[in-house]
Design a protein around this motif. Structure first.
Motif, PDB file in Angstrom:
ATOM      1  N   SER A  85      10.752   2.857  -3.619  1.00  0.00           N
ATOM      2  CA  SER A  85       9.730   3.602  -4.275  1.00  0.00           C
ATOM      3  C   SER A  85       9.287   5.004  -3.662  1.00  0.00           C
ATOM      4  O   SER A  85       8.716   5.669  -3.890  1.00  0.00           O
ATOM      5  CB  SER A  85       8.417   2.612  -4.403  1.00  0.00           C
ATOM      6  OG  SER A  85       7.876   2.534  -3.106  1.00  0.00           O
ATOM      7  N   LEU A  86       9.713   5.151  -2.298  1.00  0.00           N
ATOM      8  CA  LEU A  86       9.483   6.159  -1.387  1.00  0.00           C
ATOM      9  C   LEU A  86      10.820   7.108  -1.604  1.00  0.00           C
ATOM     10  O   LEU A  86      12.140   6.534  -1.448  1.00  0.00           O
ATOM     11  CB  LEU A  86       9.360   5.817  -0.126  1.00  0.00           C
ATOM     12  CG  LEU A  86       8.147   4.839   0.184  1.00  0.00           C
ATOM     13  CD1 LEU A  86       7.911   4.631   1.918  1.00  0.00           C
ATOM     14  CD2 LEU A  86       6.543   5.793  -0.091  1.00  0.00           C
ATOM     15  N   THR A 122       2.161   5.544  -4.330  1.00  0.00           N
ATOM     16  CA  THR A 122       2.814   5.690  -3.042  1.00  0.00           C
ATOM     17  C   THR A 122       2.197   6.499  -2.074  1.00  0.00           C
ATOM     18  O   THR A 122       1.315   7.429  -2.341  1.00  0.00           O
ATOM     19  CB  THR A 122       4.449   5.879  -3.394  1.00  0.00           C
ATOM     20  OG1 THR A 122       4.662   7.331  -3.348  1.00  0.00           O
ATOM     21  CG2 THR A 122       5.102   5.183  -4.534  1.00  0.00           C
ATOM     22  N   ILE A 128       3.811   4.136  -8.265  1.00  0.00           N
ATOM     23  CA  ILE A 128       4.621   3.219  -8.005  1.00  0.00           C
ATOM     24  C   ILE A 128       5.651   2.865  -8.932  1.00  0.00           C
ATOM     25  O   ILE A 128       6.771   3.023  -8.756  1.00  0.00           O
ATOM     26  CB  ILE A 128       4.019   1.990  -7.159  1.00  0.00           C
ATOM     27  CG1 ILE A 128       3.217   2.147  -6.190  1.00  0.00           C
ATOM     28  CG2 ILE A 128       5.019   1.085  -6.666  1.00  0.00           C
ATOM     29  CD1 ILE A 128       2.541   1.114  -5.579  1.00  0.00           C
TER      30      ILE A 128
END
Length: 331
Positions: A85-86, A122, A128
């Protein structure tokens, strides 16, 4: 509908020549991704699979890896830990794969969850589910495109809601940040439509790569039990209402895995892979040629003919410009 018997017959023809020799599965620690990995490994082919997942998935995956090595000793499963998600993590993982491989035959993208409940972002400021279901997927695709272009019969498969696009996509608030503008069903349609418009653009620019945006139908993946707030009242009520209703109609894990193995390997989509004597798939432009294929749960191609021309004219450019702006620091 492509029958399950036809799919199994096609998959029985997979060998070391027609199977992907290097595959990257993002989100393959559960659900459709995991089912597809198991189906691929069970063919007995020689394959190296990068399985990308979160830290908390490592112990269950150790057991899964041992199971797969028993089924097929020629299959190599490389656990690749990261929080995708990053976008910074996504870039790191891509750089790791690029440092080890000269080509990638298959990029299989399933990371995500049903975004019901309150909006949560995030550390990089993205919602997210949107980061998982769109931005991270596009970043993986852009980073690995050179390796895909150097492979035999390369495919990118994004599992979400292909064929469910809508012209109601919000182009004035693409990330749904305005107060009250975020909601589960709206977000799902937004992210699915963004997937399709961007994948179609990438397919146009990379004709040697087959792109598929697919809809899995009802599959008991546990997706509704994941997310940043799985114990919220909204999430709990939706599970209580929907899970008993969809269970009788769900594909089994075996059938889901076989259907996606078919999409991964059959020449029905784009003409490359295991020979297919049935009707060739039709791409999103209505042609039996390379491009983006919108594939439904019956493994049939849908054109979204009333929607796609409008999206090409009014949405594709804006979504692409916005995507480039978001992803630029990570390319």
């Amino acid at each position: 509908m492509v029958s399950f018997e036809e799919i199994k017959a096609s998959n029985a023809l997979i060998d070391d020549v027609t199977s992907p020799s290097v595959a990257v599965f993002v989100g393959g620690t559960s659900g459709v991704g995991k089912f597809t990995i198991k189906a691929l490994v069970a063919t007995g082919v020689r394959v190296r699979i990068y399985l990308v997942g979160r830290k908390g998935s490592k112990e269950p995956i150790n057991a899964f890896t041992q199971e797969l090595s028993t089924i097929n000793p020629k299959a190599e499963l490389i656990w690749t830990e990261g929080e995708v998600s990053l976008l910074a993590e996504t870039k790191r993982i891509c750089e790791f794969i690029k440092s080890r491989e000269s080509h990638v035959n298959l990029l299989f993208l399933t990371a995500g969850y049903a975004p019901f409940g309150t909006r949560k972002e995030t550390a990089e400021g993205l919602e997210i589910a949107g980061s998982l279901e769109y931005y991270s997927r596009m970043l993986f695709t852009l980073h690995l495109l050179p390796l895909l272009q150097d492979a035999e019969a390369p495919k990118v498969i994004s599992v979400s809601a292909g064929g469910k696009e809508a012209t109601t996509i919000d182009l004035d608030d693409i990330d749904l940040k305005r107060p009250g503008n975020f909601g589960g069903f709206k977000a799902q349609v937004q992210y699915a439509t963004m997937n399709t418009t961007t994948l179609e653009k990438l397919a146009d620019e990379n004709p040697t790569v087959t792109f598929i945006h697919s809809f899995p139908g009802w599959v008991n993946t546990g997706n509704m039990r994941r997310g940043p707030d799985p114990n919220s009242i909204t999430a709990w009520l939706l599970r209580l209402a929907l899970e008993p209703l969809i269970s009788p109609f769900c594909f089994s894990s075996e059938e889901s895995g076989q259907r996606y193995l078919f999409q991964c390997t059959s020449s029905a989509f784009g003409g490359r892979g295991v020979s297919w004597k049935g009707e060739p798939g039709t791409n999103s432009l209505g042609k039996q040629a390379d491009g983006l294929f919108l594939v439904n749960d019956k493994c049939e191609c849908t054109l979204s003919a009333k929607v796609m021309p409008i999206l090409r004219e009014k949405a594709q450019g804006k979504i692409w410009d916005h995507t480039q702006e978001v992803l630029a620091p990570y390319l």
